[in-house]
Design an enzyme around this catalytic site. Sequence first.
Site, PDB file in Angstrom:
ATOM      1  N   ASP A  31       0.881  -1.180   0.000  1.00 57.98           N
ATOM      2  CA  ASP A  31       0.000   0.000   0.000  1.00 57.98           C
ATOM      3  C   ASP A  31       0.912   1.222   0.000  1.00 57.98           C
ATOM      4  O   ASP A  31       2.135   1.103   0.121  1.00 57.98           O
ATOM      5  CB  ASP A  31      -0.866  -0.010   1.272  1.00 57.98           C
ATOM      6  N   SER A  32       0.302   2.392  -0.083  1.00 60.50           N
ATOM      7  CA  SER A  32       1.086   3.622  -0.007  1.00 60.50           C
ATOM      8  C   SER A  32       1.524   3.922   1.434  1.00 60.50           C
ATOM      9  O   SER A  32       2.397   4.756   1.637  1.00 60.50           O
ATOM     10  CB  SER A  32       0.233   4.785  -0.521  1.00 60.50           C
ATOM     11  N   CYS A  84      -4.352  -1.384  -1.774  1.00 61.13           N
ATOM     12  CA  CYS A  84      -4.575   0.050  -1.917  1.00 61.13           C
ATOM     13  C   CYS A  84      -5.608   0.201  -3.023  1.00 61.13           C
ATOM     14  O   CYS A  84      -5.418  -0.349  -4.126  1.00 61.13           O
ATOM     15  CB  CYS A  84      -3.262   0.718  -2.312  1.00 61.13           C
ATOM     16  N   GLU A  92      -3.406   8.771   8.263  1.00 67.61           N
ATOM     17  CA  GLU A  92      -1.967   8.468   8.252  1.00 67.61           C
ATOM     18  C   GLU A  92      -1.254   9.267   9.346  1.00 67.61           C
ATOM     19  O   GLU A  92      -0.311   8.796   9.964  1.00 67.61           O
ATOM     20  CB  GLU A  92      -1.402   8.794   6.862  1.00 67.61           C
ATOM     21  N   CYS A 113     -11.161   2.686   0.316  1.00 67.38           N
ATOM     22  CA  CYS A 113      -9.795   3.115   0.614  1.00 67.38           C
ATOM     23  C   CYS A 113      -9.370   2.289   1.807  1.00 67.38           C
ATOM     24  O   CYS A 113     -10.119   2.191   2.795  1.00 67.38           O
ATOM     25  CB  CYS A 113      -9.770   4.600   0.953  1.00 67.38           C
ATOM     26  N   HIS A 120      -7.337   2.808   4.047  1.00 68.82           N
ATOM     27  CA  HIS A 120      -7.144   3.544   5.302  1.00 68.82           C
ATOM     28  C   HIS A 120      -8.457   3.655   6.105  1.00 68.82           C
ATOM     29  O   HIS A 120      -8.426   3.803   7.319  1.00 68.82           O
ATOM     30  CB  HIS A 120      -6.656   4.970   5.025  1.00 68.82           C
TER      31      HIS A 120
HETATM   32  N1  DGL Z   1      -4.544   3.383   0.840  1.00 70.54           N
HETATM   33  C1  DGL Z   1      -4.881   4.261  -0.260  1.00 70.54           C
HETATM   34  C2  DGL Z   1      -6.109   3.724  -0.985  1.00 70.54           C
HETATM   35  O1  DGL Z   1      -6.670   2.705  -0.606  1.00 70.54           O
HETATM   36  C3  DGL Z   1      -5.172   5.666   0.186  1.00 70.54           C
HETATM   37  C4  DGL Z   1      -4.015   6.469   0.616  1.00 70.54           C
HETATM   38  C5  DGL Z   1      -3.320   7.182  -0.496  1.00 70.54           C
HETATM   39  O2  DGL Z   1      -3.908   8.079  -1.140  1.00 70.54           O
HETATM   40  O3  DGL Z   1      -2.182   6.839  -0.728  1.00 70.54           O
HETATM   41  O4  DGL Z   1      -6.537   4.305  -1.950  1.00 70.54           O
END
Ligand code: DGL
Length: 266
Positions: A10-11, A73, A153, A185, A187
């Site tokens: 993931d990011s 992600c 985050e 998402c 997150h």
């Molecule tokens: N985890 C990312 C997602 O599911 C969101 C965070 C980001 O924008 O990097 O889209």
Amino acid sequence: MNEFPIGIFDSGIGGLTVAYAIKKKLPQESIIYFGDTKHLPYGEKSSEAIQKFSKIITDFLIKKNCKAIIIACNSASSVAYNKIKSHNSEIPIFNVIDPVVNEINTLNNKKNIGVIGTKTTIESCVYNKKIIKKNKKIKVSPLATPLLAPMIEEGFINDEISNTIISNYLSNAKLSNIDHLILACTHYPLIHKKIEGFYNNKVNVIDTTNIIAEYISNVLKRKKMLNGSKKKTYSFFVSNYTKSFEESAKFFFKENIALEEINLFP
Ligand code: DGL
């Protein structure tokens, strides 16, 4: 090969919600996690940039002998999954969207489905297209909520700042009259309870992580790829060390985790 790890990326910390669900569902599996904290948020990057980062991370996880890769992600699943999958046909590559879209069809009272996610995910229209392809009668109501991922985050989850941002987004007219809400998402499961609370439990806020883990577990079982041995390890890599990542990983994995910063990007 069955004892090889599952690679998850993931990011940032969002994919840890998926990794945790996998750990609960498949406790015998080893996991290698990569959080691209250097490039967070993916939701604000171009598709080309996300595809480039995702390819480099996938190559790294494959070099680490991962037997399957989970793109944990939604932004990367929206714009990079097809490319990653077509270049890596030898192992299963999973996105976090298809399991949820499949689940939608099994729900009752599914006239109007809200979807919240990053700009990248919402602008890709991937949920609308995939849901409507399976059932034309469903109305999909998407809304980009770009402040939520950076807010989470940074650890703003249960305070005045997060309450204001969450209620501001969810009051948007686009989401009035929804029956279910997809947290598109990875997150957002961290604020699942807050979102449910906003709707006084009158909207079904879909628990995506368990749906994803169940789906992946079924596929790996069907392919006879599950780990039969008792030995397992968890490793965590980030492209830029952050305290909040380390704390979140400890919180989810409930143990002293080894976190390594590694520069994969030229
Ligand atoms: N985890 C990312 C997602 O599911 C969101 C965070 C980001 O924008 O990097 O889209």
